[in-house]
Write a protein that holds these residues in place. Structure first.
Motif, PDB file in Angstrom:
ATOM      1  N   LEU A 158       0.805  -1.208   0.000  1.00  0.00           N
ATOM      2  CA  LEU A 158       0.000   0.000   0.000  1.00  0.00           C
ATOM      3  C   LEU A 158       0.847   1.270   0.000  1.00  0.00           C
ATOM      4  O   LEU A 158       0.318   2.361  -0.013  1.00  0.00           O
ATOM      5  CB  LEU A 158      -0.914   0.022   1.234  1.00  0.00           C
ATOM      6  CG  LEU A 158      -1.990  -1.049   1.287  1.00  0.00           C
ATOM      7  CD1 LEU A 158      -2.705  -0.990   2.628  1.00  0.00           C
ATOM      8  CD2 LEU A 158      -2.990  -0.869   0.157  1.00  0.00           C
ATOM      9  N   PHE A 159       2.152   1.106   0.014  1.00  0.00           N
ATOM     10  CA  PHE A 159       3.064   2.242   0.175  1.00  0.00           C
ATOM     11  C   PHE A 159       3.141   3.102  -1.081  1.00  0.00           C
ATOM     12  O   PHE A 159       3.179   2.605  -2.191  1.00  0.00           O
ATOM     13  CB  PHE A 159       4.469   1.731   0.517  1.00  0.00           C
ATOM     14  CG  PHE A 159       5.519   2.808   0.479  1.00  0.00           C
ATOM     15  CD1 PHE A 159       5.731   3.613   1.580  1.00  0.00           C
ATOM     16  CD2 PHE A 159       6.266   3.027  -0.663  1.00  0.00           C
ATOM     17  CE1 PHE A 159       6.703   4.604   1.549  1.00  0.00           C
ATOM     18  CE2 PHE A 159       7.231   4.024  -0.703  1.00  0.00           C
ATOM     19  CZ  PHE A 159       7.454   4.803   0.398  1.00  0.00           C
ATOM     20  N   LYS A 160       3.176   4.387  -0.894  1.00  0.00           N
ATOM     21  CA  LYS A 160       3.535   5.290  -1.989  1.00  0.00           C
ATOM     22  C   LYS A 160       4.052   6.610  -1.438  1.00  0.00           C
ATOM     23  O   LYS A 160       3.406   7.215  -0.605  1.00  0.00           O
ATOM     24  CB  LYS A 160       2.358   5.565  -2.922  1.00  0.00           C
ATOM     25  CG  LYS A 160       2.764   6.470  -4.098  1.00  0.00           C
ATOM     26  CD  LYS A 160       1.607   6.823  -5.004  1.00  0.00           C
ATOM     27  CE  LYS A 160       2.076   7.739  -6.115  1.00  0.00           C
ATOM     28  NZ  LYS A 160       0.965   8.145  -6.997  1.00  0.00           N
ATOM     29  N   GLY A 161       5.213   6.993  -1.931  1.00  0.00           N
ATOM     30  CA  GLY A 161       5.780   8.332  -1.886  1.00  0.00           C
ATOM     31  C   GLY A 161       5.788   9.097  -0.583  1.00  0.00           C
ATOM     32  O   GLY A 161       4.955   8.897   0.228  1.00  0.00           O
ATOM     33  N   ILE A 217      -3.040   5.432   1.887  1.00  0.00           N
ATOM     34  CA  ILE A 217      -4.432   5.278   1.458  1.00  0.00           C
ATOM     35  C   ILE A 217      -5.047   6.665   1.332  1.00  0.00           C
ATOM     36  O   ILE A 217      -4.817   7.532   2.177  1.00  0.00           O
ATOM     37  CB  ILE A 217      -5.253   4.437   2.453  1.00  0.00           C
ATOM     38  CG1 ILE A 217      -4.623   3.060   2.661  1.00  0.00           C
ATOM     39  CG2 ILE A 217      -6.700   4.278   1.977  1.00  0.00           C
ATOM     40  CD1 ILE A 217      -5.301   2.239   3.766  1.00  0.00           C
ATOM     41  N   THR A 218      -5.826   6.871   0.285  1.00  0.00           N
ATOM     42  CA  THR A 218      -6.578   8.109   0.113  1.00  0.00           C
ATOM     43  C   THR A 218      -8.058   7.762  -0.015  1.00  0.00           C
ATOM     44  O   THR A 218      -8.423   6.869  -0.788  1.00  0.00           O
ATOM     45  CB  THR A 218      -6.127   8.881  -1.140  1.00  0.00           C
ATOM     46  OG1 THR A 218      -4.740   9.182  -1.028  1.00  0.00           O
ATOM     47  CG2 THR A 218      -6.902  10.179  -1.276  1.00  0.00           C
ATOM     48  N   LEU A 219      -8.891   8.446   0.749  1.00  0.00           N
ATOM     49  CA  LEU A 219     -10.340   8.256   0.690  1.00  0.00           C
ATOM     50  C   LEU A 219     -10.959   9.512   0.093  1.00  0.00           C
ATOM     51  O   LEU A 219     -10.658  10.620   0.529  1.00  0.00           O
ATOM     52  CB  LEU A 219     -10.917   8.015   2.092  1.00  0.00           C
ATOM     53  CG  LEU A 219     -10.243   6.941   2.944  1.00  0.00           C
ATOM     54  CD1 LEU A 219     -10.921   6.859   4.305  1.00  0.00           C
ATOM     55  CD2 LEU A 219     -10.271   5.597   2.251  1.00  0.00           C
ATOM     56  N   GLN A 220     -11.830   9.330  -0.888  1.00  0.00           N
ATOM     57  CA  GLN A 220     -12.486  10.466  -1.526  1.00  0.00           C
ATOM     58  C   GLN A 220     -14.001  10.280  -1.485  1.00  0.00           C
ATOM     59  O   GLN A 220     -14.524   9.294  -1.986  1.00  0.00           O
ATOM     60  CB  GLN A 220     -12.008  10.634  -2.973  1.00  0.00           C
ATOM     61  CG  GLN A 220     -10.558  11.074  -3.069  1.00  0.00           C
ATOM     62  CD  GLN A 220     -10.146  11.470  -4.466  1.00  0.00           C
ATOM     63  OE1 GLN A 220     -10.764  11.093  -5.450  1.00  0.00           O
ATOM     64  NE2 GLN A 220      -9.080  12.256  -4.560  1.00  0.00           N
ATOM     65  N   GLN A 238      -8.456   4.611  -2.488  1.00  0.00           N
ATOM     66  CA  GLN A 238      -7.283   4.500  -3.344  1.00  0.00           C
ATOM     67  C   GLN A 238      -6.098   4.011  -2.523  1.00  0.00           C
ATOM     68  O   GLN A 238      -5.799   4.570  -1.470  1.00  0.00           O
ATOM     69  CB  GLN A 238      -6.951   5.851  -3.979  1.00  0.00           C
ATOM     70  CG  GLN A 238      -8.063   6.446  -4.797  1.00  0.00           C
ATOM     71  CD  GLN A 238      -7.755   7.871  -5.250  1.00  0.00           C
ATOM     72  OE1 GLN A 238      -6.660   8.388  -5.011  1.00  0.00           O
ATOM     73  NE2 GLN A 238      -8.719   8.503  -5.895  1.00  0.00           N
ATOM     74  N   ALA A 239      -5.417   2.976  -2.998  1.00  0.00           N
ATOM     75  CA  ALA A 239      -4.246   2.462  -2.294  1.00  0.00           C
ATOM     76  C   ALA A 239      -3.343   1.743  -3.311  1.00  0.00           C
ATOM     77  O   ALA A 239      -3.708   0.659  -3.770  1.00  0.00           O
ATOM     78  CB  ALA A 239      -4.665   1.502  -1.181  1.00  0.00           C
ATOM     79  N   PRO A 240      -2.221   2.347  -3.668  1.00  0.00           N
ATOM     80  CA  PRO A 240      -1.717   3.643  -3.208  1.00  0.00           C
ATOM     81  C   PRO A 240      -2.535   4.796  -3.773  1.00  0.00           C
ATOM     82  O   PRO A 240      -3.373   4.589  -4.656  1.00  0.00           O
ATOM     83  CB  PRO A 240      -0.277   3.667  -3.750  1.00  0.00           C
ATOM     84  CG  PRO A 240      -0.340   2.811  -4.969  1.00  0.00           C
ATOM     85  CD  PRO A 240      -1.307   1.720  -4.645  1.00  0.00           C
ATOM     86  N   PRO A 241      -2.319   6.003  -3.276  1.00  0.00           N
ATOM     87  CA  PRO A 241      -3.078   7.153  -3.757  1.00  0.00           C
ATOM     88  C   PRO A 241      -3.034   7.267  -5.277  1.00  0.00           C
ATOM     89  O   PRO A 241      -1.980   7.150  -5.900  1.00  0.00           O
ATOM     90  CB  PRO A 241      -2.371   8.346  -3.087  1.00  0.00           C
ATOM     91  CG  PRO A 241      -1.802   7.762  -1.837  1.00  0.00           C
ATOM     92  CD  PRO A 241      -1.381   6.372  -2.196  1.00  0.00           C
ATOM     93  N   GLY A 242      -4.210   7.464  -5.862  1.00  0.00           N
ATOM     94  CA  GLY A 242      -4.324   7.546  -7.305  1.00  0.00           C
ATOM     95  C   GLY A 242      -4.743   6.252  -7.964  1.00  0.00           C
ATOM     96  O   GLY A 242      -5.110   6.237  -9.146  1.00  0.00           O
ATOM     97  N   THR A 243      -4.736   5.134  -7.208  1.00  0.00           N
ATOM     98  CA  THR A 243      -5.120   3.827  -7.744  1.00  0.00           C
ATOM     99  C   THR A 243      -6.342   3.322  -6.994  1.00  0.00           C
ATOM    100  O   THR A 243      -6.229   2.857  -5.852  1.00  0.00           O
ATOM    101  CB  THR A 243      -3.971   2.808  -7.589  1.00  0.00           C
ATOM    102  OG1 THR A 243      -2.803   3.306  -8.250  1.00  0.00           O
ATOM    103  CG2 THR A 243      -4.365   1.465  -8.185  1.00  0.00           C
TER     104      THR A 243
END
Length: 237
Positions: free
Chosen positions: A24-27, A91-94, A114-119
């Protein structure tokens, strides 16, 4: 709410392994400062997510502007960013702006995970029901994976409020999202809430992330106090 820091303790049973966390890691993402400021305005929510040992595994912060928070209240759209202990957004929740009325069943609440963010890895979709809070957990292809069913009357008095996680056909219970009773003083005089999440150990890591997203959506829909400080007690406002 009046306090800019809200700690929501999500005790995740059957949590993420180190490999799942890596998946789940990103940037890099800068850590959020945790400060407490008393104001007369609706402020953005901050959270802690803990495992069964009480260890903080993630922190989360709502990303919305002051106008949106104060004009839309608990129904507001938001982006919620979940970061690990190294400050990385994992993780990003929208949540888009949607309807909260039973008269508009085609435009009910929804949350993208989204995990990673954008996916995108899954969605939490509210289902229309005259009395019960009902949601569907979907994967990235919009295929139904699990159902969530809450109580008819959402009122916490000396006991937990449970949202049952069920199989797609609703024949068996496989987990639970619980708004935990924290005592009279904390319930009456603070805006902090405690939640517990349980799900099968073998549940796909992406769906575990979506389950966490479902917990946040339930918190905003039913336990985020409006300007009059009145908690919502039913599925429809």
């Amino acid at each position: 709410m009046d306090i800019s820091v809200l700690f929501l303790h999500c005790h995740v049973h059957g949590g993420f392994s180190s490999l799942e966390q890596a998946a789940l890691f990103k940037g890099p993402f800068p850590p959020f400062p945790f400060t407490s400021v008393l104001t007369g305005f609706e402020t953005s929510n901050r959270y802690e997510i803990k495992n069964t040992l009480g260890q903080i595994v993630y922190c989360a912060a709502e990303d919305t502007d002051c106008c949106t928070r104060n004009c839309c209240g608990p129904a507001r759209p938001f982006t919620l960013r979940i970061i690990d202990n190294l400050g990385h957004e994992v993780i990003t929740l929208q949540r888009p702006l949607r309807c909260s009325s039973c008269c508009f069943p085609c435009c009910l609440q929804e949350l993208e995970v989204q995990a990673p963010p954008g996916t995108p890895v899954g969605y939490v979709v509210q289902n229309w029901h005259p009395c019960l809070p009902k949601f569907t957990i979907q994967d990235e292809k919009r295929m139904d994976v699990l159902k969530i069913i809450g109580p008819c009357v959402i009122c916490s008095c000396c006991e937990d409020i449970n949202f049952e996680v069920k199989s797609v056909d609703e024949s068996s219970t496989v987990g639970r999202i619980s708004k935990q009773w924290t005592g009279f003083l904390k319930e009456a005089f603070t805006d902090a809430d405690n939640f517990g999440i349980s799900f099968p150990m073998d549940l796909d890591v992406k769906m575990k992330a979506v389950m966490i997203g479902a917990c946040f959506l339930i918190d905003f829909m039913f336990f985020e106090h409006a300007g009059d400080k009145q908690q919502r007690v039913g599925v429809w406002q």
